[in-house]
Write a protein that holds these residues in place. Sequence first.
Motif, short mmCIF file in Angstrom:
data_model
loop_
_atom_site.label_atom_id
_atom_site.label_comp_id
_atom_site.label_asym_id
_atom_site.label_seq_id
_atom_site.Cartn_x
_atom_site.Cartn_y
_atom_site.Cartn_z
N ASP A 130 41.69 -28.92 96.45
CA ASP A 130 42.42 -28.49 95.30
C ASP A 130 43.99 -27.28 95.74
OD1 ASP A 130 43.36 -29.62 92.77
OD2 ASP A 130 41.57 -28.92 91.87
N SER A 131 45.20 -28.08 95.39
CA SER A 131 45.79 -26.96 95.92
C SER A 131 46.52 -25.87 95.01
CB SER A 131 47.66 -28.20 95.58
OG SER A 131 47.09 -28.54 94.35
N GLU A 200 40.17 -27.29 86.59
CA GLU A 200 40.45 -25.91 87.28
C GLU A 200 40.59 -24.93 87.03
OE1 GLU A 200 43.37 -28.75 90.04
OE2 GLU A 200 44.74 -27.23 88.63
MG MG Z 1 44.69 -29.56 91.43
#
Ligand code: MG
Length: 364
Positions: A130-131, A200
């Motif tokens: 996940d960035s 997140e």
């Molecule tokens: Mg993300």
Amino acid sequence: MKGVAVLGSTGSIGQSTLNVLRRHPDRFRLVALTAGSNAELLGRQIAEWKPRFAGLVSGEGPACLLEAATQPEADIVVNAVVGFAGLAATLAALRAGKRVALANKESLVVAGELVRAAAAAGGGELVPVDSEHSGVLQCVAGREAALRRLILTASGGPFREWPRERLDAASAEDALRHPTWRMGTKITVDSATLANKAMEVIEAHHLFGLPYDRVEVVVHPQSIIHALVEMADGSVLGQLGFPSMEQPILYALTHPERIDDPAPRRFDPVAAGPLTFEPLRRDVFEAFEAGVGAGIQGGTAPAAFNAANEIAVEAFLAGRIPFGRIAEVIRGCLAAHQTEAVTTIEVVQRADRETRRKARELAA
Ligand code: MG
Ligand code: NAD
């Protein structure tokens, strides 16, 4: 030479992973592929890569995910399956001592404690794809003890500026028009409701061992800064780049090393333009609030949140419920859910199953 298994190879992250591997044949060897349903694309991938193992879940059942995740020649398992269906493979790979490059954030959301325990038991290692989380890891790598606070950025999605009334009736077509990222349909809808950002926050809590009051979110519409990290001495580090998942995927494969790789689009601060920040409209994006609340509550609450969200998104994409009902279904399911401590996978599976039933009722 590292052996890599790619689960969910026909999806957005799966295909980006293969793009990365194609550029580095000297470092990585693809040993396994799995897909959920797209037999035609999987067939072409098998012809190109000739992996030792390949599995199609719609044909062979979910056991092929476990087989791919535990291939003796796989050092790294890229889990790019979408949804709860990815959990068992994350656990199996970690127990088998693999590095899991985790795109399937749902694994950590529904069973963060079990995932961490599996890594500890098997000697496996969890590295985020996940960035935002990759951005955090790239900032803190080697200095984890000095990490104080995270500020995860959110693009705000396609409805960032929409008034509440208009948003309630938004169509699937509206929701699928993400301003900065091209992704699978489920995560694109999650980005429109901001349920994705709640997931997140939970993911960051488990990955970096921070309490919830040290994981914050800010809306940053340009998606240039992926994460901001506050260190013990008050210094704030950021990780930047034009939006592309190939950089965080590559980093998940090489962490803590960095290797030569041409950026898909070289960073240019002038072309990036002004970078702006604004608070998240928590009163409007109720799925965010519900998800973070479930994370703070802990136990099986995040698993219930995830199951309710998966069913609600499915119903929304099928045109059965309007956009505004997604958060209602989630809140209804969480209100009805009896939270238990997560001691075994069975407890999580039961919470998932029962919440799906409740969500189908509420979304009917
Ligand atoms: Mg993300
Ligand atoms: P996608 O829908 O494009 O691809 C999903 C892949 O999983 C496909 O190969 C599909 O065949 C497979 N699959 C679907 N259902 C399955 C099942 N029940 N069992 C086994 N395999 C199944 O999704 P995506 O956008 O690539 O996202 C994958 C994961 O990565 C999600 O958890 C998402 O939240 C996360 N993620 C994606 C992005 C992105 O840019 N796309 C960014 C960050 C995180």
